[in-house]
Design a protein around this motif. Structure first.
Motif, mmCIF file in Angstrom:
data_model
loop_
_atom_site.group_PDB
_atom_site.id
_atom_site.type_symbol
_atom_site.label_atom_id
_atom_site.label_comp_id
_atom_site.label_asym_id
_atom_site.label_seq_id
_atom_site.Cartn_x
_atom_site.Cartn_y
_atom_site.Cartn_z
ATOM 1 N N ASN A 190 25.541 -2.956 23.360
ATOM 2 C CA ASN A 190 24.456 -2.973 22.367
ATOM 3 C C ASN A 190 23.697 -1.648 22.400
ATOM 4 O O ASN A 190 23.328 -1.097 21.354
ATOM 5 N N ILE A 191 23.480 -1.134 23.603
ATOM 6 C CA ILE A 191 22.816 0.167 23.740
ATOM 7 C C ILE A 191 23.713 1.282 23.199
ATOM 8 O O ILE A 191 23.263 2.148 22.440
ATOM 9 N N ASN B 247 25.148 -4.396 35.308
ATOM 10 C CA ASN B 247 24.933 -5.421 34.283
ATOM 11 C C ASN B 247 25.638 -6.730 34.634
ATOM 12 O O ASN B 247 25.926 -7.532 33.753
ATOM 13 N N TYR C 24 29.582 -2.661 18.559
ATOM 14 C CA TYR C 24 28.770 -3.869 18.658
ATOM 15 C C TYR C 24 29.635 -5.116 18.890
ATOM 16 O O TYR C 24 29.179 -6.090 19.501
ATOM 17 N N SER D 180 23.857 1.261 19.416
ATOM 18 C CA SER D 180 22.609 1.752 18.812
ATOM 19 C C SER D 180 22.512 3.266 18.904
ATOM 20 O O SER D 180 22.057 3.930 17.959
ATOM 21 N N VAL D 181 22.931 3.821 20.041
ATOM 22 C CA VAL D 181 22.951 5.288 20.182
ATOM 23 C C VAL D 181 23.863 5.907 19.133
ATOM 24 O O VAL D 181 23.506 6.892 18.469
ATOM 25 N N PRO E 180 25.133 -6.274 26.911
ATOM 26 C CA PRO E 180 23.925 -5.426 26.877
ATOM 27 C C PRO E 180 24.260 -3.941 26.892
ATOM 28 O O PRO E 180 23.570 -3.139 26.237
#
Length: 598
Positions: free
Chosen positions: A559-560, A550, A473, A563-564, A556
């Protein structure tokens, strides 16, 4: 329910669950004639050796600890030089684009071809290790490392030659990536594996991060070709050590001695586990002082010497009920009635092969890792280890985009030094995993009244999740903000956090697979290696494309990714709760037999 691990409703004893401590407050009992279990008495409390060593002097578990540690050290050092070939081009991206006259993405693909070679070779090497042992693969891999590293340095301006060399460098690395951790399972009992597994994972995964630090300076001073030549030289120095001091670690042990793999429905096992796991609440105490004054002699380097700290402790001194025809089954071992074979000579230990280790079909063994990928525990291990390693490779590939280009315009020396944070992160991960792995397992085992569950190894996922997710992150926004005068040390610090999480996760997944499914550990490590290398190969091909989609913004995307990774780490919770029942289910319903590969 032991500390949140649900008990199985079908089997009284599940493979992987073991009696870890010979606790004076809760000693084990046996019927008359039942042989005592060999224990490690070097500490304040005896620890039952799991698996049980045989009386064969050639059993690796009977070798002196210094000899086993020397083998682990030699293989780990060689693994460092093997795996350093992975990121060896990380600091040279700009130099190689000029020398080969190709784009950044084509240089990144050279790392991908190396990973592809590792992943594909593992399919063939691991069945060979299962059938004929690991020694020939370690020796052959070291020789191939010397040849292919020299080939890479000699490629000069020929991109096709370098790409081919990278594939075969991956092939040479495969034995060390896939089998060094398995060798730890061969050489040590459960309570000895944690710190060693942390060390081998540091060598296999963490040591590679020191490579770019040196490569940048070497490239600047004497040319990138010498980075490969130095690997060839150091592997040449390792070759005599591997050949002369690393004998075969695979051993065909009687199944009755694999007490961690026994189940309550196995031959003679019901009596054994009734004696060892179902102790009375207030038994007569048996302490370390009650051990026989003449400890059992474990044949090791000298058959006439007693191996210090190991003894055969009687399970109980309390009288037992007379044995009947239905209860006379002893602890499932015939050690006392079998004359051990003579100790192998040093000359014998130099043989590449010392007998077949399994009576199984090579093709079926080659297909097993694919089948195991659909086993929940192995799928979890692939995600825990493979994704974090993949994200590490991903950051390494796009690092050039942020640091070699504007606004920093770093050269190969500065880019190499940027990996100092990753190397420090690997060391921190090693220290955390090494300190917590065995300590947490012992503590939780004490809390669980002396019963060890492999799920206790999942405790390490907590620090992995903390360090790894902080790194993922944090990397994206700080890398993007380099344009706004954010110090480069900030995103590199987050890179270090991510690498620390990667090392801890690698140790956690490796320990869990070895302890819970030791009979399938070789195939398990194979699919983990194949998954992470093929995933990383794909990421090297898509990294720059994802950045372009991107608008070269990492925030971005990461962040994905973060989260994964968070979801994957949280999946350890159901594995911890239901892991024992799952071990029971897959023991009673053989997944490999169902898929026709056993």
């Amino acid at each position: 329910m032991g500390l949140g691990v649900l008990e199985d409703r079908v089997m009284e004893h599940v493979p992987g669950t073991t009696r870890y401590f010979d606790d004076p407050e809760r000693p084990q009992f046996s019927s008359e004639g039942v042989e005592g279990l060999k224990c490690d008495t070097s500490g304040p409390m005896p620890i039952i050796l799991v698996p049980q060593p045989s009386d064969d002097p050639n059993d690796p578990l009977n070798w002196p600890l210094w000899k086993r540690d020397l083998i682990t050290f030699i293989l780990s050092v060689t693994a460092i030089f093997a795996t350093c070939l992975g990121p060896i081009l990380a600091a040279n991206t700009l130099t190689l684009t000029e020398d080969f006259s190709v784009k950044f993405s084509k240089v990144a693909e050279l790392t991908g071809w190396y990973l592809f070679g590792v992943g594909i070779a593992a399919f063939f090497f691991v069945p060979s290790g299962r059938l004929w042992g690991k020694r020939h693969l370690f020796v052959g891999g070291t020789i191939l490392l010397i040849i292919t590293s020299a080939w890479g340095g000699a490629s000069r301006h020929n991109y096709a030659s370098m790409a081919a060399a990278r594939v075969f460098q991956g092939v040479a690395t495969a034995p060390f990536e896939s089998l060094v951790n398995v060798a730890v399972g061969d050489l040590y009992c459960v309570h000895q594996r944690g710190i060693r597994m942390a060390f081998t994972n540091l060598a296999v995964f963490g040591g590679a991060f020191f490579t770019p630090i040196l490569v940048g300076k070497i490239t600047h001073e004497i040319g990138w070709q010498w980075t490969f030549y130095f690997v060839a030289i150091f592997c040449g120095l390792c070759l005599p050590a591997v050949y002369f001091f690393c004998p075969e670690t695979a051993y065909r042990r009687d199944q009755s001695l694999n007490t961690d793999m026994l189940s309550s429905d196995g031959p003679g096992a019901q009596q054994f586990f009734a004696n060892t796991l179902n102790a009375p609440e207030e038994p007569e105490k048996t302490t370390k002082r009650d051990a026989p004054s003449t400890p059992d002699t474990l044949v090791g380097d000298d058959a006439n010497q007693t191996q210090v700290g190991l003894s055969e402790i009687p399970i109980s001194s309390a009288p037992a009920a007379p044995a009947t025809s239905s209860t006379a089954a002893p602890v499932p071992t015939a050690r006392a009635s079998v004359v051990p074979p003579p100790k192998a000579t040093f000359k014998d230990s130099l043989a590449m092969f010392n007998g077949r280790k399994a009576d199984e079909n090579f093709v079926k063994l080659m297909l097993r890792p694919i089948v195991l990928f659909f086993h929940p525990a192995f799928f979890w291990a692939c995600l825990i280890q493979g994704l974090m390693i993949g994200w590490t490779v991903f950051i390494g590939v796009i690092l050039a985009q942020f640091f070699i280009g504007p606004p920093l315009w770093w050269g190969e020396v500065e880019t190499g030094y940027a990996y100092t944070a990753a190397f420090v992160g690997a060391i921190v991960g090693f220290l955390i995993a090494g300190l917590l792995s065995d300590w947490s397992a012992r503590l939780m085992t004490k809390w669980n009244k002396g019963i060890y569950e492999p799920e206790f190894r999942l405790f390490l996922i907590i620090p992995m999740m903390i360090f790894g997710c902080i790194g993922l992150y944090g990397w994206g926004p700080t890398a993007d903000d380099l344009l706004w005068d954010i110090p480069p040390a900030i995103p590199l610090m987050f890179f270090g956090f991510q690498v620390a999480g990667m090392v801890i996760g690698a140790v956690a997944s490796s320990l869990y697979i070895v302890d819970a499914y030791r009979d399938l550990a070789i195939e398990g490590f194979t699919i983990m290696i194949v998954f992470k290398n093929l995933l990383s190969f794909g990421l090297t091909l898509k990294a720059f494309q994802w950045l372009v989609l991107n608008q070269t913004k990492a925030t971005p995307l990461f962040n994905i990714i973060g989260s994964v990774q968070l979801v994957v780490c949280l999946s350890s919770i159901p594995l911890y709760v239901f892991g024992k029942r799952m071990r029971s289910f897959y023991h009673r319903h053989d997944w490999l037999a169902f898929c026709k590969v056993r």
